[in-house]
Each structure stands twice: as structure tokens, then as C-alpha cells.
Design a protein around this motif. Structure first.
Motif, mmCIF file in Angstrom:
data_model
loop_
_atom_site.group_PDB
_atom_site.id
_atom_site.type_symbol
_atom_site.label_atom_id
_atom_site.label_comp_id
_atom_site.label_asym_id
_atom_site.label_seq_id
_atom_site.Cartn_x
_atom_site.Cartn_y
_atom_site.Cartn_z
ATOM 1 N N ILE A 193 0.855 -1.184 0.000
ATOM 2 C CA ILE A 193 0.000 0.000 0.000
ATOM 3 C C ILE A 193 0.897 1.241 0.000
ATOM 4 C CG2 ILE A 193 -1.757 1.303 1.281
ATOM 5 C CD1 ILE A 193 -2.403 -1.447 2.687
ATOM 6 N N ARG A 194 0.603 2.172 -0.890
ATOM 7 C CA ARG A 194 1.255 3.491 -0.813
ATOM 8 C C ARG A 194 0.209 4.467 -0.284
ATOM 9 N NH1 ARG A 194 5.079 5.599 -5.413
ATOM 10 N NH2 ARG A 194 6.494 4.406 -4.059
ATOM 11 N N TYR A 195 0.570 5.151 0.772
ATOM 12 C CA TYR A 195 -0.385 6.004 1.477
ATOM 13 C C TYR A 195 0.191 7.407 1.550
ATOM 14 C CZ TYR A 195 -3.774 7.134 5.238
ATOM 15 O OH TYR A 195 -4.789 7.654 5.997
ATOM 16 N N HIS A 221 9.258 6.763 5.331
ATOM 17 C CA HIS A 221 9.062 7.688 6.439
ATOM 18 C C HIS A 221 9.490 6.955 7.701
ATOM 19 C CE1 HIS A 221 7.199 10.681 9.059
ATOM 20 N NE2 HIS A 221 7.029 11.429 7.984
ATOM 21 N N ASP A 222 9.983 7.712 8.674
ATOM 22 C CA ASP A 222 10.362 7.080 9.939
ATOM 23 C C ASP A 222 9.137 6.871 10.806
ATOM 24 O OD1 ASP A 222 12.977 6.980 9.301
ATOM 25 O OD2 ASP A 222 13.462 8.937 10.223
ATOM 26 N N THR A 224 3.817 3.684 13.929
ATOM 27 C CA THR A 224 3.252 5.021 14.098
ATOM 28 C C THR A 224 4.228 6.060 13.558
ATOM 29 O OG1 THR A 224 2.042 4.292 16.035
ATOM 30 C CG2 THR A 224 2.348 6.671 15.774
ATOM 31 N N ALA A 225 3.684 6.962 12.743
ATOM 32 C CA ALA A 225 4.523 8.033 12.187
ATOM 33 C C ALA A 225 3.796 9.356 12.344
ATOM 34 C CB ALA A 225 4.796 7.762 10.705
ATOM 35 N N GLY A 264 1.830 18.596 7.823
ATOM 36 C CA GLY A 264 1.525 19.030 6.473
ATOM 37 C C GLY A 264 1.443 17.914 5.457
ATOM 38 N N SER A 265 2.402 17.002 5.460
ATOM 39 C CA SER A 265 2.423 15.980 4.424
ATOM 40 C C SER A 265 3.089 14.729 4.971
ATOM 41 C CB SER A 265 3.183 16.519 3.204
ATOM 42 O OG SER A 265 3.173 15.553 2.186
ATOM 43 N N LEU A 266 2.528 13.602 4.628
ATOM 44 C CA LEU A 266 3.109 12.354 5.115
ATOM 45 C C LEU A 266 2.853 11.297 4.043
ATOM 46 C CD1 LEU A 266 2.613 11.058 8.780
ATOM 47 C CD2 LEU A 266 3.159 9.565 6.844
ATOM 48 N N SER A 267 3.893 10.591 3.683
ATOM 49 C CA SER A 267 3.741 9.551 2.668
ATOM 50 C C SER A 267 4.632 8.374 3.032
ATOM 51 C CB SER A 267 4.137 10.099 1.288
ATOM 52 O OG SER A 267 3.968 9.092 0.320
ATOM 53 N N PHE A 268 4.115 7.177 2.825
ATOM 54 C CA PHE A 268 4.931 5.985 3.111
ATOM 55 C C PHE A 268 4.382 4.810 2.317
ATOM 56 C CE2 PHE A 268 1.434 5.877 6.033
ATOM 57 C CZ PHE A 268 1.085 4.543 6.110
ATOM 58 N N ASP A 269 5.201 3.775 2.218
ATOM 59 C CA ASP A 269 4.782 2.511 1.603
ATOM 60 C C ASP A 269 4.765 1.432 2.672
ATOM 61 O OD1 ASP A 269 4.812 3.847 -0.829
ATOM 62 O OD2 ASP A 269 6.851 3.147 -1.322
#
Lengths: 737, 737
Positions: free
Chosen positions: B153-155, B222-223, B236-237, B241-246
């Protein structure tokens, strides 16, 4: 090890004690006492050893969910299961501090006798305790035919020691786990919620069905102390050397005030006293036997078995109204305590001619469930009434519809029992109040189910007849002929008459026999009868059974018995031979009807063998399912085999017909029957038949119309009959004797 | 309210969100992603709102007892039910301290797109929180065809606020209660026992079936912080403003070391990265569509539905081996996750011609259950193999035998699928290793079940054909003809050949039609189609259905499709008209086969309507049972209707035959198929058929034998066909478009 003593004419005697669980359960069924209203299994006085405890109150049931791996529309979601009622039998004895425990010490003598004229179960034991004290015990148990709610026990013990007796009334005893057999009952544990208790009685209510049951008890003849709690009332007495007392119980559960009823019935019975209860019991039975007894000179075992069977039919039906007569009577919890079609087809015919008052009650019970049967018919998109295959209080409780709901013939069976009862009694009030409506509503079912094909032949498709090794067939002959009778009796309208006249009766020109159902004689043959374990249903998938010519129980043969006028004698003979070769008699319902047709067709020794099979099924053959309760229809089957078989009794069209014969194995045969207020005694010896009437009666003897007035006697010469050899059958009948 | 957007050729687009539970369930099925090995229902990223959660791993099942109100010999006592596997989908978002909850705030835009060429589910949402923060969310989900154990999943979220994401791997989510429908699944709660957990994975074991399942997860881009426990692994991250992770997941449950497998597969996928997973996915699908695509000019909805169906057939079958292909694929838990006969009869034929590699695997799975089928045959007193009506790992799991065990045709269906696969692929290795044995063992079953009557006619009695509104009939034509094919293919011995030649094919001279089963056309007619609620099975007792001429689904029509050579064209025409008038299509399996025969008989618009019904069943028609998972056989049915219907594909005798037509509603029709290593592209326009081959291929075009070499093209003139009016049917087909 126990054994049933050689045949006695009026008693069943057990010597010794059963050594295993199956034997205990079987004996508990044989020695059950009941009156149709309440029933006490023949458990010992002391709680152990015990096969299956059992005190059954007619229609005291609990409800259970039915769940299906794959449910379908209108599959019943709820069933009813008879529950073990509060038990007033247990009496625990302590002798010089040692428990009276038959699994210890030395049992010098143990005998139980079911007396078929006294209506009692008597027990005598001589036992030496591990400590060396000799104990002599005698108990007499009675379930009163005259006082339906009452049972009583007289208990006497002698021993040179301190004696202590704890006599209990107890609730929710431990039940054995259910047997892995579809004919066994579900086990309802923890059925009751306590409502009230005092020194006289316990009151409980079933958890889901909400039935309140009160049991009152009293002990007379000795002083004792009472300790009581929600689930146990214990009377304790002590003495030295000798102790005797009477325990009197009365149950109330189906009236408005169960508590008052139980107390009043107990008090009345206690006032009368145990000896009077015994006297009443004997008088009741004297009256019964005067009109019901069968005498068979030359076969002591079948003589005993036939009376044993009649006694248990009476015990099942005598005071059953306004409740049903279960397939196992009140002798066990088999079939969950349900009533099935054999009530109307096997049990009620016998009672119609021997003890008709309870037949009217039994049919009024059916009538009382008519609204439920109407709803079920609507649910099935049918008209009229669709009575349940299995039930206690009226709803369909069958969980396997191909051998349940699909057996629509039960509706015609009910109508037939109504017609028979009316013909034999002339009870017009019953017909106005219940019978006519039963016949009309069942006929409406048939009018809706049957359809006319383009050639004008009427069919009933996709139903199951009596033979449960074939299911969902078209034009089952038994069903169609019984539906025809039902439709004609109701005479609803022109359409129904038209359908009745045109219902198909499948026949195979190739084999020159009728087809049990359309196409039956074209099915594959069952080729390996010899290598089988029986009953086949416990060893074969229905897929294998249904698609072959293997017959569980009389079906076309039953059609020829019940609707004999629809067949020529030649057809009957060919049909009988054909179906004999394919009928495995895996149901106890089979042998009686095979006996009847065998007798009609002059296979007299075969008929005698089938009579023997029916009469001795529970008494001598034992078997697992008898431990769950006696096969009341098989008990009735002995009478059917004698009176409809050798007596040739037929009643179609409402007229009494007899055509007596006697098999080579008997020197004299006598039976009685009641017909419209009169009693007829029929005595058959080789060469002679004598009829004695105690009131005016008309009947046909073979082709002769005969009328007797009260006290008259008629004698007919009987031409000798050649006993024909038996056609081959897959399983040889139990040999007579 | 949501709606599915107007038809797009290569995508299914939902605009808005379903407002009720049925709509949510339906959408979750439509948007399920799977590869045959693992399947993720189209649940939203956040756990609520949710119709039914679902992560399915092929053959990850739990065992359950089956109990019967009245059990019978060899009724299955145990079943298997697919369980909801540890769920790696949930991602919970918090925006400025407010939960991202679509049931609050304002949803300005919500769109989900299933991309049939990309093999992805994309979601875009614009939402304003109750506190007034605008949130833009985009997620892309993929279940990899190339890497069977992997999903990702890319979120991405944007909002002018503090963002917090909790991304979970969780076990034993709450399940909705089961629906009251026999086609729904049982609910297995609390299926798993925890075995191990750390920062990388969770390991659990099913309680009764004892299957170990390991799920490894990683988050990249993302960490984040990880908290882990026995039943939950949470990453948990936070960001502003912006957050993206796979999020990359890998499952291991059917190998020897589930843990290592899951970790290795996860690591490989993570190394490749999300973009590479997408590229692989598209490449896989490009290859699939090159050989499988259907083009339908003139009907955009059916065009979309047909591709949607093919995509889901691929998703069900692609990586299913060595496990079965369930009736619902891995899109839901309907039918308990079982595989039924439609696998071999509907799904495998489509895959045989479009993606044959997975057909060999699916049939090897059947072969792997052969010992269980042999045991079942012994239990049923049959020879050879009796394959289960419903199963996951091989045992019979059907709980209603008249529409389960009695449907013996499944054995011939399996043999037929083997023959078709071998004919189309020439895979002799498969035949040696599995196919020959499957054909021989099923043929032994037929040799034992069938019997010869005195006239030398062979019969198969007491079985249920495809039409489940009729059961336990004799000589079901479909069953007999398929058994004949099975017996002839096995060529066991003289007896089996003799039986094959003489199997009855019932025919009614009066009505001049074949009888679906012996006697069918003499049954009562169903008179009131108009006043009914459908499906009839939820409103009528089987007693009522079985005894009438009402057909749930193509049965004799299926026989005419599968064994067309056994009927003349006139017979087909008369039979089709007769059965059309009696077929209610209460099964999704019906329309495709009716489409094929309608096309063959020149009822072209009717065929188009049935194609439309099949293609749009799940996509547009909705309905309760689609919420439990898609009807994969109906998905396959669109291909069947086009290629076997309008394309006229037949393969009996192992030879490829085509006889293309085009219905009035289409301007151009193109389909592809694979045959022995070559691909054939067939283009049909009014008046012209063009065949293009990419390798050597021989086939029959109508009566013309045709051979093409690689790169060759052949064009045939097509005579115009008069579109015949549709015969009357009880329920009008879904109109096309």
C-alpha cells in the motif's frame, strides 16, 4: 447376568440383574410402568446401578434449537424433547452402616416380576453385605390406571441390623451421554428451574418451554424425618431388623394449579391406601383383558409376548388424552418422546377394538393441533392441514425432511384412524366436534398436492412413503390409495372426487407387480443382502439406499393390508413375493404388516414367524434402541398380526369382516374385539371357528353376512388351508418359539 | 451514496461512499485485490466504516463440527471454513488531534478506481474535519501477481495540520454476524492462537486446523515507531503538512518455514520498492490481456463487465496452485471459502484458453485430494473416486446431501476439465502425473454407479444434476452424458464401454423434448412465476420445488452446451424453448450457458441479454450474496457467453471448433484464445470473420477445416443470421446496457 425366565402366561420375570449398561437399559424399558399420563422406567429402587433414569410426564418437554449445516426454507428451527421429570423412585438403604450396594457384597437372589394382570412391578432381593449381614428386600411399584397422576411404592426390608432408608424426590439427575444413533434422544441437562419447595412437594419450571411441574409425595407406615431443598425432598427413616413403608407420589403439570392438583391427588391416594391402589389396578386390568385378551395355545413365548405387548399399548394410551401417545410410550426418551405416524396406523387400530375410549382422546389431541397443521400447510404452500411427522405439542419437529415432511401420508393415516374409530364406535359426537374437520382438512391437502396430467391421470409427486429406504418418489402406492380414501371420505367437491378416482397406481407390466412408487421396479437391485450389517441405514449412505430396490419396511405390503380391496388376490400374491425378497425389516413396523398379508395369502407359518418377531422384539430380542424405550407400535403389532392376520379382521368401508385361520403351530387361538358397544369373542381351532357376542353385532365371516344378538354364539366349519412355503426374504424372520 | 461511474473500458470507478452495510460489502467485493494466493477485500484504509473485513490466504481455513438434527451414515461431521487472516490493511489517521472519520466532517470527494490494466486499487479523498482542516488522502493498493505472498500500500496524506498515522497488522478483528442465507459463511471468531511476535512480524496458529501463518510487514519512505504485541503490530509516524509511506506485507503459511518465507518475501519486495511492484504488475497484466482480452464495440457496459470478470477470474486463479480456486475466489468468505463444481465447469475452461498454466495447477490440486476422494467413494460403497461437492483441503464439506453428495456429476466435470486442458495444451506430463488417474478413477465411479436394466439400458439413479430445484432423480441427462464422456475417455474395459454406449437419455415423445431427468416433463407445472419472490429457494420448501417443473439453472441446456453432438439442432431448439419457459435463473451459473445455447440457436439478442446478465451481475446488479464475495463463475460466464456463445467455441473430441456470430447490438467483437502454444485472435463484424494466428493452429470454422501458420490471417464471409425472438421465460433477462 440376568435372564428373562421361560414364558409365563401373565408375567414377565427377570432372574438376576443385568450386568451391563445395555442390559440395564433394556430391562428398565421392559419393566416400565405407565398409564399414558405418567411413566416410571423400571429403574431399581436405589439410584445405582442405572442404565438411564426416567420419569416421564406426558407432554412435559423442553424446547431445543435445531441447527443445520445447510438450512432450507421452512426447515423446523425448534424441536421438543421429552425431559426426565422429578424422580420419586429413589430409595437408598443403609444396613448397619453399610450401603445397600448390589455391586458389592453377595447377591443371593434377585427377581423382578412385571405382573400383567396386577399391573405391578415386584422386586425381591436377598443380599449379603460385605460385612456379612443378610438383607431381604421387597418392593412393589404401581402406576395407577385409575388415578392418572399417581404412582406408589411399597418398600419392605428385613435384616438383623440397624436400617436406614433415605427416600428421595429429586430433580435433574445426571443423564448418560446420548447414543450415536439417529433414533436416540437428545439429552436435556439442567432442564428445571426451582419454583417452590416445602415438606410436601417440589415445584419446578422448565427453562424454555415454561411448563410448571409439581410433585407431591408422602410416606406412610413408618415415621421419618424430612429434609427439603429446591431440588431434593428427602424422607429418612430408621429401624432395627425390619422396616416397611409406602411412598405415594402425585404429579401435576398440565392443569391450571399444578400444586393443588398434585397435593389433592396425593392425599386422595394416601387416604385410599396402597392396598386399595392395588385393588383398583387389578379391577381396571380385569376389565381391559376381558375385551382385549388374546389366547394362543401352542406357543407360550408368543402368548406371553402378545400380552406383554397389549399391556404396554394400554400403558401408553390409557390416560394419554388430551396429550399424544409417543412412539415409545412413556417407557423411555427415544425419538425425543415424539409421536409419529405409527400412532394412527399401528397403535390406535388396536386400541380402537380393545379400549376405544382412549382413541377418541388421542384423535382429539390431533384435532387440538389443527391450527398448527394449517399453518404448516400454508408454509409449504399447500391447502388444508399438514400434520407434523414428529411432534409433542403440535409443531413439525422433524430435522431430516426427506424422511419427515415429505412423508405426507401421515395426513391420510390420521384420516384413516378417524374413519376406523367412527366405524367401530359410532361416536358421532366426536365426528361433529373433531373427526369431520380432520378428514376435510387433510383431504384439502391432497386436493392441492395432487395434479392431473394431460391424460387425466392424477399424481402425487416427490413424497416419501412408509419405506424410508426410498424417498422423494412419485406416486407412492400406499400414499395414493390412502389419499384416495381420505378424499372420498371428505367428499369436498367434484374436483376432489375426480382426483380420488384417477390417482395413479403404478404397475410394472414387465414384472407383473405393482411398483411401490413409480419406477421402483426399474431401480438397481440390492445384490448383497448376506454380507450386510443391519440396520442398513447405520452402514450405508442414503445415496446408496435410495437408488436401489431395497425396502426398509412394509410399504406396498402395507397398502395391500390397509387398502386390500384395491388389489386382486393374484396381484397380492405376486406383489408379496416380489417385495418379500427386497424387504430387510430394518424397522419394527414391518413384521406385523408382513404377518397380516402372509396370513391372508396362506403363508401361515411365515405369518406366525412374523407375529413372533413382533411379539418378542422388545421382550426377547433386546437391541440398543429398546433401551431408549419400547417400540409401542411393535407391541401393537403382535395384536395386528394375530387379529388382522390370523383373524383376518378388515374394516374398510366401515364394515367389520373376519376370515379366521390358524397356523400349524397353534392348537387354539382366541381373541376378542369391540364393535359398536358389543364385544365379540372369536375362538379358532383347526376346523372350527366360534363367535360369541355379548351384544348385538353384525359382521362378515369370509363371505357370509352374520348377525348375533347378546349371548348368541355362531360356529363355522373352517376348511383346512395349505400352509404355503415362505417366499425368500433377505433376512429370515425370527423363528417362532 | 456511492455509485459506480459510467462504464470505462479498463477501470471500475466508484464515486462517493456506500451509505449502508450492503453497499459497503458489495464494494469491498468489487474492489478486492487478489492473485489466487492471497486476497485483500476492498476495505477502506481506516478500519471503519467496514461491511466485512477480509484478508484471505488460499486454504487458510479453520475446522468446524457439522451437527444435524437427524444425522445419517457418512454425513460429513467436520467442515472447513476460510478464516479472516491477520489484516495488514488498517491505517488510521489523526489530523491535528482529530480522527480521520468519514462519518464525521465533510467528505468533499471520494473516489476509488480499480484499474484492470495496472492491477491496482486507487483511492482519493478530500475531507474537511469537524474542526475545519482539509485533508487530501491518496492510497494505492496492489496484490502482486508476480510475488504471490506480497501486498503493498502506498499512502499519502496532505493537510495543514499535525498528522499522525497508525498503521496496523492485526489479528481476529470483530466479524459481522452471519447472514441468514444458506450461501453465507459461518463466522469463525477467535480463530488464532499467538505463536510469536517481534518488530517485523506476527506468527499465529489456527486453533483446530493447526495452520501456522506468519505475516511480515515493513514501512518505508518515512520514519516511525513500532509497538508490537501478540495480536497487533503497530507502526506510528507523525509529520506536519504531508506524510507519505509505503507499507509492504508478505504472508507465509503453506511452506515449511512460514516465518523465513514471509520475511524473505517482504525483504525482496521492499528492496524492489513500490514502483517496481507496480511495474511488474502492469507487465504481468499486459501479458494476460494480450491473450485474454475481449473487445465488444457497441456495448460499453458489457465491455467493462466482461473485462472486470476476466480480471477477477485471473485474480482467483493466477497463483492458486497448489491450492483450490474457491467459488468466491479470495474476495469474500461466501460458501465458507469452498470450491465447488463451477471451478471445473465455468472457471477452468476460461483459464484453459486464456491463462492455461494455472489450470494445470488447479487440476493437480484436485489430484492431490485423490486419496480423500477414494476414501469417500469407499464410504459410499462406490468404486474409484467420489470428489467432494464442497471442500477446501479435500474432504466432503457439504451439509445437505441431496444437493451435495448426490450431485455426482462433479466427478465427470473434473474429468471433462482434464480432457479440455489436455486438448488445448497438449500437456502430456500433466496427464501422466495426474490427468490419466483422475479420468480413470472418476470413470470407475460411473462404472459402479450405473446399472444395466433387463433391456440392456444403463441407468444412473437417484442423483442430482446441476438444477438444484430438482433432486435425487434418475437419469439426469447432463450427468449421464458427462459420465459417458468420462467412461469413454478412460476406456477402462469392455463393461465400461458397454455402459457408456447404453446410458439412458430420457426423452418425452409426447412433448418432443428431452427430459432433464426421467419423468421430469410429467411433473406438475409451476404455475405462478409472476407472483413470486426470487430466489425461490428462500421462499419455498424443497418439497414444493422438487416436485414441480421449475428449473433453478441450466441443466439440460448445459448438457446441450457441453455435449452438443448428442443432440440434433431440432432437438436443441425444442428443448431450449421448453426449458427456457421453466428456468428461473436463481443461480448465477445459469445465464452464461443459456447465452451459449441462445447464440447457437440464433436467438442473438437473447444471448446478448444473458451475456449482459452474467457480465453485470456483481458489477451492477449488486445483491446480498455478492457482498460475501464475487461470483467467480459468473465472472467467467461473461467470457463463456462471448466466446462459446457468439464465438461458437466448442472443443468436444479434443478439436477446436468455432462458428462466430455477432448480435445486432454490437458492431465489432474480438476475442483471443490459446491453443497448443499458439494464440488465435478472432474478429467478428457483421458479414466478416477474421482469424489471426501467432503460431501454427488448426481449427474448424463452421464446417471448414482451417489451418494457419504463425502470422497468418484468414477471413471468412459471414452469412447474415436472422435474430430469432426470445422464447418466453419466467424472469426476463437483464436488458443489455
Amino acid at each position: 447376568m440376568s435372564r428373562i425366565a421361560p414364558a409365563e402366561p401373565w408375567a414377565v420375570r427377570e432372574i438376576g440383574l443385568p450386568s451391563d449398561d445395555a442390559g440395564r437399559r433394556q430391562a428398565e424399558s421392559l419393566f416400565a410402568l405407565a398409564n399414558g399420563h405418567i411413566g416410571l422406567r423400571g429403574n431399581l429402587d436405589e439410584p445405582q446401578p442405572c442404565g438411564m433414569p426416567g420419569t416421564f410426564l406426558n407432554s412435559l418437554y423442553e424446547e431445543r434449537e435445531l441447527t443445520y449445516p445447510e438450512a432450507g426454507y421452512a426447515f423446523p428451527e425448534r424441536t421438543e424433547t421429552i425431559v426426565n421429570a422429578p424422580n420419586g423412585k429413589p430409595i437408598t438403604l443403609t444396613v448397619g452402616g453399610e450401603p445397600f450396594d448390589l455391586e458389592t457384597g453377595e447377591l443371593r437372589r434377585h427377581e423382578r416380576v412385571l405382573d400383567l394382570r396386577a399391573g405391578t412391578l415386584t422386586r425381591e432381593a436377598v443380599w449379603v453385605s460385605p460385612g456379612g449381614v443378610e438383607v431381604r428386600l421387597r418392593s412393589v411399584r404401581v402406576v395407577s390406571f385409575r388415578r392418572p397422576s399417581v404412582a406408589a411404592i411399597r418398600y419392605t426390608v428385613d435384616a438383623d441390623a440397624e436400617l436406614r432408608v433415605d427416600s428421595d424426590l429429586m430433580v435433574d439427575e445426571a443423564q448418560p451421554p446420548p447414543r450415536d444413533d439417529p433414533r436416540a434422544s437428545a439429552v436435556i441437562a439442567d432442564a428445571f428451574v426451582p419454583v417452590f419447595h416445602d415438606r410436601d412437594l417440589l415445584v419446578h419450571r422448565t427453562r424454555r418451554s415454561g411448563i410448571t411441574v409439581a410433585v407431591a409425595v408422602t410416606h406412610t407406615g413408618h415415621d421419618g424425618e424430612i429434609v427439603t431443598g429446591p431440588d431434593r425432598l428427602r424422607w429418612t427413616a430408621t429401624a432395627h431388623g425390619s422396616l416397611s413403608f409406602d411412598k405415594i407420589l402425585a404429579y401435576g403439570w398440565d392443569g391450571l394449579d399444578q400444586r393443588d392438583q398434585a397435593l389433592a391427588d396425593r392425599d386422595a391416594a394416601a387416604r385410599a391406601g396402597f392396598d386399595e391402589l392395588l385393588a383398583e389396578q387389578r379391577a381396571y386390568l380385569d376389565d381391559f383383558w376381558a375385551y382385549a385378551d388374546i389366547e394362543l395355545d401352542g406357543d407360550d413365548e408368543v402368548q406371553q409376548g402378545t400380552r406383554f405387548g397389549l399391556f404396554h399399548v394400554l400403558q401408553a394410551g390409557a390416560q394419554a388424552g388430551p396429550h399424544p401417545i409417543p412412539a415409545k410410550g412413556l417407557t423411555g426418551n427415544g425419538y425425543d418422546g415424539h409421536t409419529l405416524w405409527d400412532n394412527e396406523t399401528y397403535v390406535l387400530p388396536v386400541l380402537t377394538y380393545t379400549h376405544p375410549a382412549c382413541v377418541g382422546q388421542a384423535l382429539r389431541w390431533r384435532h387440538s393441533t389443527l391450527d398448527q397443521a394449517r399453518s404448516r400447510a400454508r408454509e409449504l404452500r399447500l391447502d388444508g392441514a399438514a400434520f407434523p411427522w414428529r411432534t409433542i405439542s403440535g409443531p413439525e419437529c422433524s430435522g431430516y425432511w426427506p424422511a419427515g415432511t415429505a412423508a405426507l401420508h401421515i395426513n391420510a393415516d390420521i384420516a384413516d384412524a378417524v374413519l376406523r374409530y367412527h366405524a367401530a364406535t359410532g361416536d358421532d359426537t366426536f365426528m361433529r366436534e373433531a373427526g369431520d374437520e380432520l378428514i376435510a382438512e387433510t383431504a384439502r391437502l391432497w386436493r392441492k398436492v395432487a395434479y392431473l396430467d394431460e391424460e387425466g391421470v392424477a399424481h402425487i409427486a416427490g413424497v416419501t412413503g412408509p419405506d424410508e429406504y426410498t424417498a422423494l418418489m412419485d406416486d407412492n402406492v400406499y400414499t395414493n390409495l390412502m389419499a384416495r380414501r381420505n378424499l372420498r371420505a371428505a367428499a369436498l367437491d367434484e374436483v376432489s372426487g375426480h382426483i380420488a378416482d384417477r390417482l395413479a397406481v403404478p404397475y410394472s407390466p414387465r414384472r407383473e407387480v405393482h411398483e411401490q412408487s413409480a419406477g421402483f421396479t426399474r431401480l438397481d437391485e440390492w445384490k448383497s443382502f448376506d454380507d450386510e450389517s443391519y440396520p442398513l441405514m447405520l452402514h450405508h449412505h442414503y445415496l446408496n439406499l435410495y437408488r436401489k430396490q431395497v425396502v426398509k419396511q412394509a410399504d406396498l405390503v402395507l397398502a395391500m393390508v390397509m387398502c386390500g380391496d384395491e388389489f386382486t388376490r393374484d396381484e397380492k400374491r405376486r406383489n408379496f413375493e416380489y417385495y418379500e425378497a427386497r424387504t430387510v425389516r430394518d424397522s419394527s413396523l414391518s413384521a406385523p404388516m408382513q404377518a397380516v398379508l402372509a396370513a391372508e395369502l396362506d403363508h401361515l407359518s411365515l405369518a406366525h414367524a412374523y407375529l413372533s418377531e413382533a411379539a418378542l422384539l422388545d421382550l426377547r430380542a433386546g437391541g440398543e434402541s429398546g433401551g431408549d424405550g419400547l417400540h409401542i407400535a411393535a407391541c401393537a403389532g403382535a395384536w395386528i398380526a394375530v387379529v388382522m392376520g390370523f383373524g383376518g379382521l378388515r374394516d374398510s368401508g366401515g364394515r367389520l369382516a373376519l376370515s379366521p385361520k390358524i397356523p400349524p403351530g397353534l392348537t387354539r387361538l382366541r381373541f376378542r374385539l369391540r364393535w359398536r358397544g358389543a364385544a365379540l369373542c372369536v375362538t379358532v381351532t383347526p376346523g372350527v371357528v366360534t363367535y360369541q357376542a355379548d351384544g348385538p353385532i353384525s359382521f362378515r365371516h369370509y363371505d357370509s353376512e352374520t348377525s348375533l344378538r347378546a349371548g348368541e354364539e355362531a360356529t363355522f366349519k373352517l376348511d383346512p388351508v395349505d400352509d404355503l412355503p415362505a417366499p425368500p426374504t433377505p433376512r429370515p424372520p425370527t423363528p417362532p418359539g
